[in-house]
Design a protein around this motif. Structure first.
Motif, PDB file in Angstrom:
ATOM      1  N   SER A 161      84.467 -22.173  15.703  1.00  0.00           N
ATOM      2  CA  SER A 161      83.488 -22.025  14.864  1.00  0.00           C
ATOM      3  C   SER A 161      83.845 -20.736  14.214  1.00  0.00           C
ATOM      4  CB  SER A 161      82.072 -21.901  15.327  1.00  0.00           C
ATOM      5  OG  SER A 161      81.544 -23.153  15.687  1.00  0.00           O
ATOM      6  N   GLU A 210      86.558 -20.786  11.735  1.00  0.00           N
ATOM      7  CA  GLU A 210      86.351 -21.692  10.489  1.00  0.00           C
ATOM      8  C   GLU A 210      85.301 -20.549   9.617  1.00  0.00           C
ATOM      9  OE1 GLU A 210      83.617 -25.332   9.217  1.00  0.00           O
ATOM     10  OE2 GLU A 210      84.473 -25.333  10.958  1.00  0.00           O
ATOM     11  N   PHE A 211      84.380 -19.917  10.208  1.00  0.00           N
ATOM     12  CA  PHE A 211      83.576 -19.232   9.482  1.00  0.00           C
ATOM     13  C   PHE A 211      84.330 -18.110   8.855  1.00  0.00           C
ATOM     14  CE2 PHE A 211      79.761 -20.459  12.391  1.00  0.00           C
ATOM     15  CZ  PHE A 211      79.803 -21.870  11.761  1.00  0.00           C
ATOM     16  N   LYS A 256      86.211 -18.795   5.827  1.00  0.00           N
ATOM     17  CA  LYS A 256      85.283 -19.045   4.631  1.00  0.00           C
ATOM     18  C   LYS A 256      84.415 -17.518   4.480  1.00  0.00           C
ATOM     19  CE  LYS A 256      84.477 -23.876   5.820  1.00  0.00           C
ATOM     20  NZ  LYS A 256      83.286 -24.780   6.300  1.00  0.00           N
ATOM     21  N   ARG A 314      74.802 -26.573  13.210  1.00  0.00           N
ATOM     22  CA  ARG A 314      75.171 -25.627  12.369  1.00  0.00           C
ATOM     23  C   ARG A 314      76.105 -24.911  12.806  1.00  0.00           C
ATOM     24  NH1 ARG A 314      70.560 -21.671  10.711  1.00  0.00           N
ATOM     25  NH2 ARG A 314      72.095 -21.162   9.191  1.00  0.00           N
ATOM     26  N   SER A 315      76.773 -25.468  14.046  1.00  0.00           N
ATOM     27  CA  SER A 315      78.189 -24.871  14.334  1.00  0.00           C
ATOM     28  C   SER A 315      79.352 -25.213  13.644  1.00  0.00           C
ATOM     29  CB  SER A 315      78.413 -25.359  15.829  1.00  0.00           C
ATOM     30  OG  SER A 315      78.510 -26.842  16.030  1.00  0.00           O
ATOM     31  N   GLY A 316      80.494 -24.774  13.700  1.00  0.00           N
ATOM     32  CA  GLY A 316      81.625 -25.260  12.912  1.00  0.00           C
ATOM     33  C   GLY A 316      82.506 -26.250  14.064  1.00  0.00           C
ATOM     34  N   ARG A 317      83.814 -26.175  13.819  1.00  0.00           N
ATOM     35  CA  ARG A 317      84.555 -27.068  14.307  1.00  0.00           C
ATOM     36  C   ARG A 317      84.969 -26.764  16.039  1.00  0.00           C
ATOM     37  NH1 ARG A 317      88.674 -24.959  10.990  1.00  0.00           N
ATOM     38  NH2 ARG A 317      88.217 -26.249   9.665  1.00  0.00           N
TER      39      ARG A 317
END
Length: 281
Positions: A225, A228-229, A232, A250-253
């Motif tokens: 996460s 990924e965040f 972005k 709401r978590s990422g990968r």
């Protein structure tokens, strides 16, 4: 979270005639379906128990400090066993086992202990590390041992996320389905990213997290996460909201297992005593 709230069972004295042997184990997790013994897959604990039976001619149960998932590595898993055999000295088990174990499981040390030590229930802290390399820097020796990305995101932003993780939080957002723990609160003592240089002179992006315990796939979810965040450019304030939301959607990968290592287990009651004093003063 106060240590008195950890709700660990009381230690039981050793049965008469038994010895407790403590061991530190490293293993290449990509070759196994985790640490814990399973009915339908090869595990690290199973291989160690089978090897011990060859040496001792008795069934032995090996108790680890905790589980590691399939594909996750360990530099210093800690375990113990209770045995009746009196012929082999505690410190000799490492040598005896390493002669028979496959090369991807190594006993780093072994010693005799007593009933006041329990590999799982006297653990005070667990440290995990995760490693990334840029895809262009990967060598033939990194396969299944380091995760790869095209580029590293902002180290500054990653560390802003990591700082937000320190302390006591409900980690429901970053817990995979299937976790059966009644409480999702965990104490995190250390959480940080840094750049390192590997033995080939290439940059490694590493994440270190240390806490009292971890939920199912929690570390891999946090790592994936954050990566990924950060890619972005998600603001740290939004990351904090996601953590506090207790909403798994709401978590990422989730990061792959190959980059994760159980790095260290602490049994020192004083090492992180400052955390409880700060959190509950």
């Amino acid at each position: 979270m106060a240590r008195s709230d950890w709700k660990r069972p009381d230690l039981e004295p050793l049965d008469p005639g038994l010895r407790r042997i403590r061991m530190t184990v490293s293993y290449h997790g990509s070759h196994y379906s985790g640490w814990q013994k399973q009915s339908n897959a090869k595990s690290v604990a199973e291989i160690i128990e089978q090897t011990l039976k060859q040496i001792l001619d008795e069934e032995v149960q090996v108790v680890g400090s905790g589980r590691t998932d399939s594909g996750v590595h360990a530099l210093a898993q800690v375990c113990h066993m209770d045995i009746a055999n009196t012929r082999i000295k505690g410190e000799k088990f490492a040598l005896a086992l390493n002669r028979l174990l496959p090369a991807d499981i190594r006993i780093l040390d072994s010693c005799e202990t007593d009933g006041t030590f329990h590999a799982r229930y006297t653990t005070m802290a667990r440290t995990y590390r995760y490693y990334y390399k840029r895809e262009c820097d990967m060598t033939a020796f990194d396969d299944k041992l380091v995760a790869k990305v095209k580029q590293f995101p902002s180290l500054e932003l990653l560390n802003e996320y990591a700082c937000s993780i320190r302390g006591t939080h409900d980690f429901t957002t970053f817990t995979a389905s299937g976790d059966l723990c009644p409480s999702r609160f965990r104490d995190i003592y250390e959480s940080y990213w840094r750049l390192e240089i590997d033995r080939f002179g290439k940059e490694l992006l590493s994440y270190t997290i240390c806490g009292n315990a971890f939920l199912y796939k929690m570390v891999r979810s946090l790592v994936g996460s954050m990566m990924e965040f950060a890619t972005k450019d998600l603001p740290v304030e939004e990351f904090r909201h996601i953590l506090a939301s207790k909403d798994r959607s709401r978590s990422g990968r989730t990061a792959s297992a190959c980059g994760l290592y159980l790095y260290r287990i602490s049994y020192d009651v004083d090492e992180y005593a400052w955390f409880e004093e700060e959190e509950h003063e």
